[in-house]
Design a protein around this motif. Structure first.
Motif, PDB file in Angstrom:
ATOM      1  N   ARG A  83      10.534 -16.256  82.563  1.00  0.00           N
ATOM      2  CA  ARG A  83      11.931 -16.273  82.135  1.00  0.00           C
ATOM      3  C   ARG A  83      12.839 -16.789  83.248  1.00  0.00           C
ATOM      4  O   ARG A  83      12.387 -17.123  84.350  1.00  0.00           O
ATOM      5  N   SER A  84      14.139 -16.827  82.963  1.00  0.00           N
ATOM      6  CA  SER A  84      15.122 -17.176  83.988  1.00  0.00           C
ATOM      7  C   SER A  84      15.011 -16.202  85.154  1.00  0.00           C
ATOM      8  O   SER A  84      14.758 -15.014  84.969  1.00  0.00           O
ATOM      9  N   ILE A  85      15.214 -16.712  86.352  1.00  0.00           N
ATOM     10  CA  ILE A  85      15.058 -15.877  87.547  1.00  0.00           C
ATOM     11  C   ILE A  85      16.076 -14.736  87.580  1.00  0.00           C
ATOM     12  O   ILE A  85      15.831 -13.705  88.192  1.00  0.00           O
ATOM     13  N   VAL A  86      17.222 -14.895  86.879  1.00  0.00           N
ATOM     14  CA  VAL A  86      18.240 -13.841  86.881  1.00  0.00           C
ATOM     15  C   VAL A  86      18.136 -12.926  85.668  1.00  0.00           C
ATOM     16  O   VAL A  86      18.951 -12.019  85.491  1.00  0.00           O
ATOM     17  N   ALA A  87      17.108 -13.141  84.827  1.00  0.00           N
ATOM     18  CA  ALA A  87      17.032 -12.405  83.565  1.00  0.00           C
ATOM     19  C   ALA A  87      16.165 -11.149  83.634  1.00  0.00           C
ATOM     20  O   ALA A  87      16.281 -10.280  82.770  1.00  0.00           O
ATOM     21  N   GLU A  88      15.305 -11.045  84.634  1.00  0.00           N
ATOM     22  CA  GLU A  88      14.378  -9.914  84.716  1.00  0.00           C
ATOM     23  C   GLU A  88      14.953  -8.853  85.662  1.00  0.00           C
ATOM     24  O   GLU A  88      14.799  -8.939  86.875  1.00  0.00           O
ATOM     25  N   ASP A  89      15.595  -7.840  85.082  1.00  0.00           N
ATOM     26  CA  ASP A  89      16.184  -6.770  85.883  1.00  0.00           C
ATOM     27  C   ASP A  89      15.121  -5.760  86.338  1.00  0.00           C
ATOM     28  O   ASP A  89      14.084  -5.582  85.701  1.00  0.00           O
ATOM     29  N   ASP A  90      15.429  -5.087  87.452  1.00  0.00           N
ATOM     30  CA  ASP A  90      14.661  -3.925  87.920  1.00  0.00           C
ATOM     31  C   ASP A  90      13.186  -4.228  88.146  1.00  0.00           C
ATOM     32  O   ASP A  90      12.321  -3.379  87.898  1.00  0.00           O
ATOM     33  N   LEU A  91      12.870  -5.410  88.654  1.00  0.00           N
ATOM     34  CA  LEU A  91      11.475  -5.733  88.909  1.00  0.00           C
ATOM     35  C   LEU A  91      10.874  -4.853  89.987  1.00  0.00           C
ATOM     36  O   LEU A  91       9.666  -4.571  89.968  1.00  0.00           O
ATOM     37  N   ASP A  92      11.681  -4.390  90.941  1.00  0.00           N
ATOM     38  CA  ASP A  92      11.161  -3.488  91.978  1.00  0.00           C
ATOM     39  C   ASP A  92      10.717  -2.164  91.366  1.00  0.00           C
ATOM     40  O   ASP A  92       9.622  -1.657  91.656  1.00  0.00           O
ATOM     41  N   ARG A  93      11.559  -1.592  90.509  1.00  0.00           N
ATOM     42  CA  ARG A  93      11.192  -0.334  89.851  1.00  0.00           C
ATOM     43  C   ARG A  93      10.027  -0.537  88.899  1.00  0.00           C
ATOM     44  O   ARG A  93       9.096   0.286  88.851  1.00  0.00           O
ATOM     45  N   ARG A  94      10.056  -1.625  88.146  1.00  0.00           N
ATOM     46  CA  ARG A  94       8.990  -1.879  87.171  1.00  0.00           C
ATOM     47  C   ARG A  94       7.654  -2.124  87.862  1.00  0.00           C
ATOM     48  O   ARG A  94       6.598  -1.725  87.354  1.00  0.00           O
ATOM     49  N   TRP A  95       7.681  -2.765  89.027  1.00  0.00           N
ATOM     50  CA  TRP A  95       6.442  -2.954  89.786  1.00  0.00           C
ATOM     51  C   TRP A  95       5.849  -1.608  90.202  1.00  0.00           C
ATOM     52  O   TRP A  95       4.640  -1.381  90.058  1.00  0.00           O
ATOM     53  N   GLN A  96       6.698  -0.727  90.699  1.00  0.00           N
ATOM     54  CA  GLN A  96       6.189   0.576  91.124  1.00  0.00           C
ATOM     55  C   GLN A  96       5.625   1.367  89.949  1.00  0.00           C
ATOM     56  O   GLN A  96       4.581   2.018  90.067  1.00  0.00           O
ATOM     57  N   GLU A  97       6.306   1.300  88.815  1.00  0.00           N
ATOM     58  CA  GLU A  97       5.810   2.029  87.646  1.00  0.00           C
ATOM     59  C   GLU A  97       4.459   1.479  87.182  1.00  0.00           C
ATOM     60  O   GLU A  97       3.603   2.231  86.719  1.00  0.00           O
ATOM     61  N   ALA A  98       4.249   0.172  87.329  1.00  0.00           N
ATOM     62  CA  ALA A  98       3.015  -0.453  86.858  1.00  0.00           C
ATOM     63  C   ALA A  98       1.861  -0.304  87.841  1.00  0.00           C
ATOM     64  O   ALA A  98       0.704  -0.278  87.435  1.00  0.00           O
ATOM     65  N   THR A  99       2.171  -0.206  89.144  1.00  0.00           N
ATOM     66  CA  THR A  99       1.108  -0.261  90.152  1.00  0.00           C
ATOM     67  C   THR A  99       1.021   0.971  91.038  1.00  0.00           C
ATOM     68  O   THR A  99       0.015   1.156  91.722  1.00  0.00           O
ATOM     69  N   GLY A 100       2.084   1.767  91.092  1.00  0.00           N
ATOM     70  CA  GLY A 100       2.119   2.881  92.033  1.00  0.00           C
ATOM     71  C   GLY A 100       2.557   2.482  93.429  1.00  0.00           C
ATOM     72  O   GLY A 100       2.621   3.331  94.322  1.00  0.00           O
ATOM     73  N   GLU A 101       2.865   1.194  93.647  1.00  0.00           N
ATOM     74  CA  GLU A 101       3.292   0.716  94.961  1.00  0.00           C
ATOM     75  C   GLU A 101       4.818   0.669  95.029  1.00  0.00           C
ATOM     76  O   GLU A 101       5.454  -0.004  94.215  1.00  0.00           O
ATOM     77  N   ALA A 102       5.401   1.363  95.980  1.00  0.00           N
ATOM     78  CA  ALA A 102       6.843   1.316  96.178  1.00  0.00           C
ATOM     79  C   ALA A 102       7.223  -0.006  96.837  1.00  0.00           C
ATOM     80  O   ALA A 102       6.521  -0.505  97.719  1.00  0.00           O
ATOM     81  N   VAL A 103       8.334  -0.579  96.410  1.00  0.00           N
ATOM     82  CA  VAL A 103       8.785  -1.884  96.900  1.00  0.00           C
ATOM     83  C   VAL A 103       9.847  -1.698  97.973  1.00  0.00           C
ATOM     84  O   VAL A 103      10.837  -0.999  97.776  1.00  0.00           O
ATOM     85  N   SER A 104       9.647  -2.346  99.115  1.00  0.00           N
ATOM     86  CA  SER A 104      10.596  -2.229 100.223  1.00  0.00           C
ATOM     87  C   SER A 104      11.710  -3.263 100.142  1.00  0.00           C
ATOM     88  O   SER A 104      12.822  -3.018 100.613  1.00  0.00           O
TER      89      SER A 104
END
Length: 398
Positions: free
Chosen positions: A132-153
Motif C-alpha cells: 500500500r501507500s507508505i503513509v497508509a499503514e498505521d501502527d506498524l510498530d505495534r502491529r509488528w510486536q503483536e505479530a512477532t513478540g518483538e518490541a520495536v525501538s
C-alpha cells in the motif's frame, strides 16, 4: 543516466527474487507455528482501542514508546528490541533502496506476518515490505510486536519525495501533522494534532547521507537536505522518513537507491558494528526548529555541523497564526490558531525521543512578522522552553 519504465520496475523483481531465495532458506512449519502462538498471545494482551482526541492520543503514544524503551533491558527473547525498516512495492523510490539493502550480506527470512506482508531479518534489523501507500499503514510498530513478540525501538520509512522544483534530492525528516485541527483531514496520513516521536538519527544521518552521496558521485546533481515535519503514518516509537526525489525520472535511479541502502547499512551498524546516531542520553542539546520554509535552511545550517542533534522542524505552514485584532493601530488580544498546540506537542515528542537531553528552540527569525515573533517567544518563555542561538547547539560528540 535517467531510468524510465523498465528500470523503475526492476527493483521490485529484485526484491521478489531475493524474497524467494531467502524463503527457500527459511524456517520450517514449526517456526511458523511458534510465531503464530506468539502472535496470538500478543494479540490477547494488546492494549484497548485508543480514545480519540489530540492530546490524549499523543500521551498514549508517548507512554507506549516509554513502555517499549523500559522493556529493552528485560532479557527475554520475546522482549528483544528490533528496528523496523519499512518499504512499499507501490513506490519505486521505496522498493529500489529496499532491494539494494536486501542485496547486502546477512539477510534471512523474517517471521511470518499477516495481511500479505513480507519480512526479512539481519541482526536486530527487520525489513518489512507491504503493497500500500507508505503513509497508509498505521501502527506498524505495534502491529509488528503483536505479530512477532518483538518490541520495536524505532521505525525508518523509505519513500519517494516530490517537489515543485523537480530537482533530484535525497531527504530525511520527522513526521506528524501537529498543526491540524481535529475536524481537519490530514492529506497524507497521520492524525490531526499529532507529532511522532522523532528518531535521534535524523541529524547524524543527514550528515552521513551527505558523505555517502558525495562518495557515490550524486553531488552536485542531487541535493541533500532536511525536510520539515509533515505527513503520517501513525507510529508510537521514534520515526523518520528517508526519501528519494523528486520525479519519476529519479525515483527509479539505481545509484540513488544504492546510496540510500549504504546509508542504512552504515547507519544501522551492519557494516562494522558501529551505528550512526545512537542516542545515549548524555545531556546533549537538541534543536527544535521553529519557522522557515519546508527545507528548513536556517535550521539546516546548524544541523550540518558535526555533533548537532535535531528533533521536530516546524515550518511556517505548521504554525498557523491568526492575527490579533487592531486597537488604535496596535495589536490587542491573543494570537489564535493551532501554532501553540503544534509547538507544544512537537516539543513533548522531541523530549520523548531524546531522554536526558535538553531540547532548545531555534527560531528562523526572519521568517516571522513582528507580532508572530513576539507571540512565539512569549509562549516559549511561558512554557520554560529555552530559545537558543546557533552556537548553543554545537558540541564535540556525534
Amino acid at each position: 543516466m535517467c531510468l524510465h519504465g523498465q528500470a523503475a520496475g526492476a527493483p521490485r523483481s529484485v526484491v521478489v527474487d531475493r524474497a524467494e531465495e531467502l524463503r527457500g532458506r527459511g524456517a520450517g512449519a514449526s517456526g511458523i507455528e511458534r510465531a503464530g502462538r506468539v502472535a496470538a498471545a500478543a494479540a490477547a494482551a494488546a492494549p484497548s482501542q485508543e480514545q480519540k482526541g489530540d492530546s490524549h492520543c499523543f500521551k498514549i503514544r508517548s507512554s507506549s514508546f516509554e513502555a517499549a524503551r523500559s522493556r529493552a533491558g528485560g532479557g527475554g527473547e520475546s522482549e528483544k528490541m528490533v528496528l523496523l525498516v519499512v518499504a512499499t512495492a507501490s513506490d519505486p523510490a521505496s522498493i529500489g533502496p529496499a532491494a539494494a539493502f536486501l542485496a547486502m550480506p546477512g539477510w534471512s527470512p523474517g517471521p511470518p506476518i499477516p495481511e500479505g506482508m513480507e519480512s526479512f531479518t539481519n541482526g536486530n534489523v527487520r525489513l518489512l515490505k507491504h503493497e500500500r501507500s507508505i503513509v497508509a499503514e498505521d501502527d506498524l510498530d505495534r502491529r509488528w510486536q503483536e505479530a512477532t513478540g518483538e518490541a520495536v525501538s524505532e521505525v525508518i520509512f523509505l519513500s519517494k519525495h516530490t517537489a515543485v522544483s523537480n530537482r533530484p534530492a535525497l531527504t530525511v525528516h520527522p513526521i506528524g501533522v501537529p498543526h491540524l485541527r481535529e475536524d481537519e483531514t490530514p492529506p497524507q496520513g497521520g492524525r490531526p494534532g499529532w507529532a511522532a516521536v522523532p528518531d535521534p538519527r535524523i541529524g547524524p544521518w543527514f550528515r552521513l547521507m551527505q558523505k555517502v552521496a558525495a562518495d557515490q558521485g550524486l553531488v552536485p546533481e542531487f541535493e541533500i537536505t532536511l525536510e520539515a515535519t509533515h505527513h503520517g503514518p501513525l507510529t508510537s516509537t521514534p520515526t523518520m522518513f528517508v526519501e528519494v526525489g523528486s520525479t519519476q525520472e529519479y525515483w527509479g535511479r539505481q545509484d540513488a537507491a544504492q546510496a540510500i541502502a549504504l546509508v542504512l547499512w552504515k547507519g544501522l551498524g551492519l557494516e562494522e558494528g558501529n551505528a550512526v546516531g545512537t542516542w545515549l542520553g548524555s545531556g546533549e542539546k537538541v534543536l527544535l526548529g521553529i519557522g522557515g520554509g519546508h527545507y528548513a535552511p536556517r535550521h539546516m545550517d546548524i544541523v550540518i555541523k558535526d555533533g548537532v542533534w535535531v528533533g521536530h522542524l516546524l515550518s511556517g505552514y505548521s504554525l498557523p497564526m491568526d492575527a490579533p485584532p487592531q486597537v488604535n493601530g496596535k495589536s490587542s488580544g491573543e494570537v489564535g490558531g493551532m501554532w501553540m498546540h503544534s509547538i507544544k506537542v512537537s516539543y513533548e515528542a522531541t523530549k520523548a525521543g531524546f531522554p536526558g537531553g535538553e531540547v532548545i528552540a531555534h527560531l528562523d527569525q526572519k521568517s516571522f512578522k513582528g507580532w508572530q515573533k513576539n507571540a512565539i517567544t512569549s509562549y516559549l518563555q511561558e512554557q520554560n522552553i529555552r530559545i537558543g542561538k546557533p552556537n548553543d547547539f554545537l558540541c564535540t560528540n556525534t
